[in-house]
Enzyme design. Structure first.
Site, PDB file in Angstrom:
ATOM      1  N   LYS A 193      10.926   5.201  -3.443  1.00  0.00           N
ATOM      2  CA  LYS A 193       9.666   4.700  -3.994  1.00  0.00           C
ATOM      3  C   LYS A 193       8.579   5.712  -3.642  1.00  0.00           C
ATOM      4  CE  LYS A 193       6.139   2.685  -3.404  1.00  0.00           C
ATOM      5  NZ  LYS A 193       4.717   3.111  -3.738  1.00  0.00           N
ATOM      6  N   GLY A 246       3.671   6.474   6.243  1.00  0.00           N
ATOM      7  CA  GLY A 246       2.389   6.016   5.708  1.00  0.00           C
ATOM      8  C   GLY A 246       1.540   5.426   6.814  1.00  0.00           C
ATOM      9  N   SER A 247       0.637   4.558   6.430  1.00  0.00           N
ATOM     10  CA  SER A 247      -0.317   4.017   7.392  1.00  0.00           C
ATOM     11  C   SER A 247       0.340   3.020   8.334  1.00  0.00           C
ATOM     12  CB  SER A 247      -1.468   3.336   6.654  1.00  0.00           C
ATOM     13  OG  SER A 247      -1.055   2.111   6.081  1.00  0.00           O
ATOM     14  N   THR A 248      -0.263   2.868   9.497  1.00  0.00           N
ATOM     15  CA  THR A 248       0.237   1.898  10.474  1.00  0.00           C
ATOM     16  C   THR A 248       0.134   0.478   9.938  1.00  0.00           C
ATOM     17  OG1 THR A 248      -0.313   3.356  12.323  1.00  0.00           O
ATOM     18  CG2 THR A 248      -0.112   1.004  12.810  1.00  0.00           C
ATOM     19  N   GLY A 251       2.990  -0.111   7.683  1.00  0.00           N
ATOM     20  CA  GLY A 251       4.207  -0.156   8.482  1.00  0.00           C
ATOM     21  C   GLY A 251       4.415  -1.504   9.143  1.00  0.00           C
ATOM     22  N   GLU A 269       7.244   6.163  10.261  1.00  0.00           N
ATOM     23  CA  GLU A 269       6.418   7.290  10.718  1.00  0.00           C
ATOM     24  C   GLU A 269       5.023   7.003  10.198  1.00  0.00           C
ATOM     25  OE1 GLU A 269       4.071  10.147  10.452  1.00  0.00           O
ATOM     26  OE2 GLU A 269       5.506  11.261   9.216  1.00  0.00           O
ATOM     27  N   CYS A 304      -0.715  13.512   8.756  1.00  0.00           N
ATOM     28  CA  CYS A 304      -0.518  12.515   9.811  1.00  0.00           C
ATOM     29  C   CYS A 304      -0.661  13.113  11.193  1.00  0.00           C
ATOM     30  CB  CYS A 304       0.836  11.832   9.647  1.00  0.00           C
ATOM     31  SG  CYS A 304       2.240  12.983   9.637  1.00  0.00           S
ATOM     32  N   GLU A 401      -7.956   6.733  12.384  1.00  0.00           N
ATOM     33  CA  GLU A 401      -7.430   7.813  11.547  1.00  0.00           C
ATOM     34  C   GLU A 401      -8.263   7.906  10.271  1.00  0.00           C
ATOM     35  OE1 GLU A 401      -3.110   9.475  10.211  1.00  0.00           O
ATOM     36  OE2 GLU A 401      -3.498   7.378   9.770  1.00  0.00           O
TER      37      GLU A 401
END
Length: 499
Positions: A193, A246-248, A251, A269, A304, A401
């Site tokens: 994706k 991607g972003s926390t 995640g 990650e 990142c 971030e």
């Protein structure tokens, strides 16, 4: 694979004008429209022009893809084929990617705004990853347990099943390769994706995968949004593993979906707010300042592991920050198709406005603006480097971030203070240490809470070493042998023997 430095801006513009785009999803060996006919708009962030209308997949498409992936996995055509065959196919795919590197790099540059020189570097990393993981296929052995004479204990590695890889837009193909190469090498069926902001190179990759000989259903590509097809894959009972960069925040959501469905493995990650620590004893300050600037402004800061927190010993801070500002002044954004551009455009208007808001926030919080990243008056989403000094840990620009070209500088007076500042973060993806004192280097490196520590460099990488984070930067590792191992299940076979 060396970057091509012979092409000019005019050459890349001409090649861009001749490109055609694959816009359909790739499911079970066929390029198809989304079941509901929906599309998403791919926009060139450097110009604002529409590139293509791309299939926007949703739950019905995910269902078709997962069924095909499961059926193909169960058939054994890939999962149980001779490892040497998988190796040959993946090496063929690497060769095809290398052959089409200019086209693929151009797709990423047009789609997300990164400089063409950076995209070519990404393609070199993509090819290296595919080749490394292919070569690892016949290098990973099982184990024989140390049993007595009455039993034989075997420890086997087997593919997991169906792996869904959800990848980001900042390094589209390189991040894709970090997920799909080890997962395919281990024998899994993989559903990719790509980000809705950069789907074009993934769809072209599907053509190359088919040409390389990857069987139908083993590799599939579903473009679309995270809250639609991404969510459907995360909730699917047919998916055994999620691999995500991607972003926390996203995640964490994926881990919840895994818990609500089949307890699928989730390898993440996620975000970073990486400290880059410069001690007063380091030498060659101009070179270090250049590296510190590149660590945050490369790829428009949309990285990142960007060295977004610069920690400098106070005895040299004023002088060193001036050197960083001088270096950053030569890193202005330009046409992404110009090989001489260091930075390109922000990926889209939303990210552009997000970064501008953080810059305003930094000023309002009282940080000292040393270099103002002015917004461009062009049609594209361009931002120049921004440097803030006198940042403190309570400021948002020093904790969150930003994912843009904004550097936050902190001062420290002692090694202990530097370590405390570095570790005062929810994230733990990367860190840097600059010093000539080997004892200090070893002390600090061991105490930094980070998945990787760069000493007297930033972002030194190779396929042989793992990449990943701790704390809210995620879990699991990409690259190296560890990546292929994580896409395997470990099975014990205990055999009783007559003695």
């Amino acid at each position: 694979m060396a970057a091509d430095n012979t092409k000019t801006l005019a050459d890349w513009q001409a090649k861009a004008a001749s490109l055609s785009f694959e816009t359909r999803a790739f499911i079970n060996g066929e390029f198809v429209d989304a079941v509901d006919g929906n599309t998403l708009t791919s926009i060139n962030p450097a110009t604002g022009n529409v590139l293509a209308e791309v299939a926007s997949c949703d739950a019905p498409d995910a269902e078709r893809a997962t069924q095909a992936a499961r059926s193909t996995f169960n058939s054994g055509v890939w999962s149980r084929c001779n490892p040497s065959q998988r190796k040959r196919v993946l090496l063929r795919l690497a060769d095809l990617v290398e052959t089409h590197r200019d086209e693929l790099a151009l797709l990423d540059t047009l789609d997300m705004g990164k400089p063409i020189s950076s995209s070519l570097g990404d393609l070199a990393g993509t090819v290296a990853c595919l080749r490394y993981q292919a070569e690892c296929i016949d290098k990973l052995y099982g184990e024989v347990a140390p049993t007595g004479d009455s039993a034989l204990g075997l420890v086997l590695r087997e593919p997991m099943g169906v792996v869904a890889a959800i990848v980001p837009w900042n390094f589209p193909l390189m991040m894709t390769s970090w997920k799909i190469a080890p997962a395919l090498a281990a024998g899994n069926s993989v559903i990719l994706k790509p980000s809705e902001k950069s789907p074009l190179s993934a769809l072209r990759l599907a053509h190359l995968a088919q040409e390389a000989g990857i069987p139908d259903g083993v590799f599939q590509v579903l473009p679309g949004y995270g809250h639609t097809v991404g969510k459907a894959l995360a909730l699917s009972m047919q998916v055994d593993c999620l691999a995500f960069t991607g972003s926390t925040a996203v995640g964490k959501q994926l881990m919840q979906y895994a818990g609500k469905s089949n307890l699928k493995r989730v390898f993440l990650e996620c975000g970073g707010k990486s400290p880059n620590i410069v001690f007063a004893d380091c030498q060659h300050l101009d070179a270090v300042a250049q590296s510190a600037a590149e660590a945050i402004f490369h790829n428009q800061g949309e990285v990142c592991i960007a060295g977004s927190r610069l920690l400098v010993e106070n005895s040299i801070r004023q002088d060193f920050v001036a050197r960083v500002v001088k270096a950053a002044e030569h890193m202005q954004p330009g046409d992404p198709l110009d090989p001489d551009s260091f930075m390109g455009a922000m990926v889209d208007e939303a990210q552009y406005q997000r970064v501008l808001e953080y810059i305003r926030q930094g000023e309002s919080e009282g940080a000292t603006l040393k270099l103002e990243g002015e917004a461009s008056d062009s049609n594209g989403y361009f931002l120049a480097p921004t440097v803030f000094d006198d940042v403190t840990p309570d400021m948002r620009i020093g904790r969150e971030e930003i994912f843009g070209p904004v550097l936050s500088v902190f001062g420290f007076d002692s090694e202990e203070q530097a370590i405390a500042l570095a570790n005062d973060s929810d994230f733990g993806l990367a860190a840097g240490v600059w010093s000539q004192d080997i004892d200090r280097i070893m002390r600090v490196s061991r105490r930094l809470q980070s998945g990787q520590v760069y000493v007297n460099n930033w972002a030194g990488i190779d396929q042989t070493v793992p990449f990943g984070g701790v704390k809210q930067s995620g879990n699991g590792r990409d690259k190296s042998l560890h990546a292929q191992e994580k896409y395997c299940e470990v099975k014990t076979v205990w055999m009783s023997l007559s003695v």
